[in-house]
Motif scaffolding. Structure first.
Motif, PDB file in Angstrom:
ATOM      1  N   LEU A 127      36.348  59.481  39.980  1.00 48.95           N
ATOM      2  CA  LEU A 127      36.384  59.595  41.442  1.00 48.95           C
ATOM      3  C   LEU A 127      34.980  59.812  41.996  1.00 48.95           C
ATOM      4  O   LEU A 127      34.094  60.314  41.303  1.00 48.95           O
ATOM      5  CB  LEU A 127      37.292  60.761  41.850  1.00 48.95           C
ATOM      6  CG  LEU A 127      38.786  60.559  41.553  1.00 48.95           C
ATOM      7  CD1 LEU A 127      39.555  61.846  41.841  1.00 48.95           C
ATOM      8  CD2 LEU A 127      39.360  59.405  42.352  1.00 48.95           C
ATOM      9  N   ASP A 128      34.802  59.445  43.247  1.00 53.64           N
ATOM     10  CA  ASP A 128      33.524  59.614  43.944  1.00 53.64           C
ATOM     11  C   ASP A 128      33.633  60.863  44.822  1.00 53.64           C
ATOM     12  O   ASP A 128      34.381  60.869  45.803  1.00 53.64           O
ATOM     13  CB  ASP A 128      33.259  58.376  44.806  1.00 53.64           C
ATOM     14  CG  ASP A 128      31.937  58.456  45.546  1.00 53.64           C
ATOM     15  OD1 ASP A 128      31.259  59.510  45.462  1.00 53.64           O
ATOM     16  OD2 ASP A 128      31.584  57.466  46.203  1.00 53.64           O
TER      17      ASP A 128
ATOM     18  N   ASN B 172      33.496  60.444  48.463  1.00 51.48           N
ATOM     19  CA  ASN B 172      34.503  59.573  49.074  1.00 51.48           C
ATOM     20  C   ASN B 172      35.892  60.076  48.707  1.00 51.48           C
ATOM     21  O   ASN B 172      36.619  59.429  47.963  1.00 51.48           O
ATOM     22  CB  ASN B 172      34.280  58.152  48.525  1.00 51.48           C
ATOM     23  CG  ASN B 172      34.478  57.104  49.595  1.00 51.48           C
ATOM     24  OD1 ASN B 172      35.024  57.376  50.647  1.00 51.48           O
ATOM     25  ND2 ASN B 172      34.059  55.893  49.295  1.00 51.48           N
TER      26      ASN B 172
ATOM     27  N   ILE C 107      39.781  61.257  48.292  1.00 46.42           N
ATOM     28  CA  ILE C 107      41.081  60.612  48.518  1.00 46.42           C
ATOM     29  C   ILE C 107      42.104  61.723  48.745  1.00 46.42           C
ATOM     30  O   ILE C 107      42.280  62.591  47.893  1.00 46.42           O
ATOM     31  CB  ILE C 107      41.473  59.747  47.297  1.00 46.42           C
ATOM     32  CG1 ILE C 107      40.445  58.628  47.093  1.00 46.42           C
ATOM     33  CG2 ILE C 107      42.878  59.163  47.474  1.00 46.42           C
ATOM     34  CD1 ILE C 107      40.570  57.886  45.787  1.00 46.42           C
TER      35      ILE C 107
ATOM     36  N   GLU D  86      43.788  52.547  47.635  1.00 54.14           N
ATOM     37  CA  GLU D  86      42.702  53.435  48.053  1.00 54.14           C
ATOM     38  C   GLU D  86      41.856  53.882  46.853  1.00 54.14           C
ATOM     39  O   GLU D  86      40.631  53.922  46.924  1.00 54.14           O
ATOM     40  CB  GLU D  86      43.283  54.655  48.777  1.00 54.14           C
ATOM     41  CG  GLU D  86      42.212  55.485  49.467  1.00 54.14           C
ATOM     42  CD  GLU D  86      42.758  56.670  50.263  1.00 54.14           C
ATOM     43  OE1 GLU D  86      41.937  57.457  50.731  1.00 54.14           O
ATOM     44  OE2 GLU D  86      43.998  56.800  50.400  1.00 54.14           O
TER      45      GLU D  86
ATOM     46  N   LYS E 209      41.424  52.247  44.010  1.00 56.91           N
ATOM     47  CA  LYS E 209      40.617  51.106  43.551  1.00 56.91           C
ATOM     48  C   LYS E 209      39.422  50.861  44.480  1.00 56.91           C
ATOM     49  O   LYS E 209      38.352  50.479  44.034  1.00 56.91           O
ATOM     50  CB  LYS E 209      41.486  49.851  43.434  1.00 56.91           C
ATOM     51  CG  LYS E 209      42.507  49.974  42.305  1.00 56.91           C
ATOM     52  CD  LYS E 209      43.026  48.623  41.824  1.00 56.91           C
ATOM     53  CE  LYS E 209      43.731  47.878  42.918  1.00 56.91           C
ATOM     54  NZ  LYS E 209      44.335  46.631  42.419  1.00 56.91           N
ATOM     55  N   ALA E 210      39.616  51.122  45.777  1.00 54.04           N
ATOM     56  CA  ALA E 210      38.544  50.894  46.752  1.00 54.04           C
ATOM     57  C   ALA E 210      37.479  51.993  46.710  1.00 54.04           C
ATOM     58  O   ALA E 210      36.291  51.718  46.876  1.00 54.04           O
ATOM     59  CB  ALA E 210      39.140  50.800  48.161  1.00 54.04           C
ATOM     60  N   LYS E 211      37.893  53.243  46.471  1.00 54.70           N
ATOM     61  CA  LYS E 211      36.971  54.376  46.635  1.00 54.70           C
ATOM     62  C   LYS E 211      36.398  54.947  45.342  1.00 54.70           C
ATOM     63  O   LYS E 211      35.381  55.634  45.365  1.00 54.70           O
ATOM     64  CB  LYS E 211      37.683  55.513  47.381  1.00 54.70           C
ATOM     65  CG  LYS E 211      37.942  55.236  48.861  1.00 54.70           C
ATOM     66  CD  LYS E 211      38.540  56.476  49.506  1.00 54.70           C
ATOM     67  CE  LYS E 211      38.682  56.321  51.016  1.00 54.70           C
ATOM     68  NZ  LYS E 211      39.334  57.528  51.593  1.00 54.70           N
ATOM     69  N   ALA E 212      37.066  54.724  44.208  1.00 60.64           N
ATOM     70  CA  ALA E 212      36.596  55.329  42.947  1.00 60.64           C
ATOM     71  C   ALA E 212      35.241  54.746  42.547  1.00 60.64           C
ATOM     72  O   ALA E 212      34.932  53.592  42.858  1.00 60.64           O
ATOM     73  CB  ALA E 212      37.623  55.078  41.845  1.00 60.64           C
TER      74      ALA E 212
END
Length: 196
Positions: free
Chosen positions: A33-34, A37, A39, A59, A61-64
């Motif tokens: 995880l970022d 960013n 979740i 979400e 897949k888009a943010k990690a």
């Protein structure tokens, strides 16, 4: 109550879905995880509605920072046993990450052999956000594969039972017999094949 993750380390979470079913791959996911960013709403995939899981799937897949899916086939499960096949699938998920983690949290009570530090966390999918994210990716991926198998073999009801040995599934298996995607080392399948 999530576990605090060391800020100075790149951490991945790993989880599996599909140890219990009689059919299909065991599917694992690894997620980094970022922290910049976040979740909202990550939880054990089994405690989320299907609609919520699908929204979080996109979400994550888009943010990690990185994510990867690993798997072991029914043939590998039959050859190695389900535990060793699961460990292999977890190794594949971690190896598939395009960013190398320094620490890997694994859901459960044992870790696969990995080239970096790994820690097993019992009930990790409720305690470590990255494991929750991995559980969601793995579950949505495997459920999708069962739905796809259902469209090719509608008489088996895979979209409903996802391959788990429910009374309905066991009755269908006894009546129709196993498809090539079944795990032949699992007792109900062996019974249906007349091996037991």
């Amino acid at each position: 109550m999530m576990i605090d993750i060391p800020d100075d380390k790149l951490v991945a979470g790993v989880d599996e879905v599909g140890r219990g079913p009689l059919v299909g791959d065991v599917v694992t996911a690894a997620v980094i995880l970022d922290p910049a960013n976040p979740i909202i709403g990550l939880a054990d995939s089994k405690k989320l509605s299907e609609k919520k899981r699908l929204a979080l799937f996109d979400e994550i897949k888009a943010k990690a920072l990185a994510w990867a899916i690993g798997r072991a086939s029914p043939e590998e499960i039959d050859q190695l046993n389900i535990l060793h096949a699961t460990m292999l699938a977890m190794q594949r998920a971690v190896a598939g990450l395009n960013v190398t983690p320094e620490l890997v949290f694994i859901d459960g009570n044992r870790c696969p052999n990995l080239p970096m530090e790994a820690r097993a966390v019992v009930k990790g999918d409720s305690l470590v956000a990255a494991i929750s994210a991995a559980s969601i990716l793995a579950k949505v991926t495997r459920d999708g594969e069962m739905t796809e198998l259902d469209s090719r073999h509608p008489d088996y009801g895979f979209a409903r039972h996802k391959g788990y040995p429910t009374p309905e599934h066991l009755a269908i298996l006894a009546r129709l017999g196993p498809l090539p995607q079944y795990r032949k080392s699992f007792k109900p399948v062996r019974r249906a094949l007349g091996i037991e």
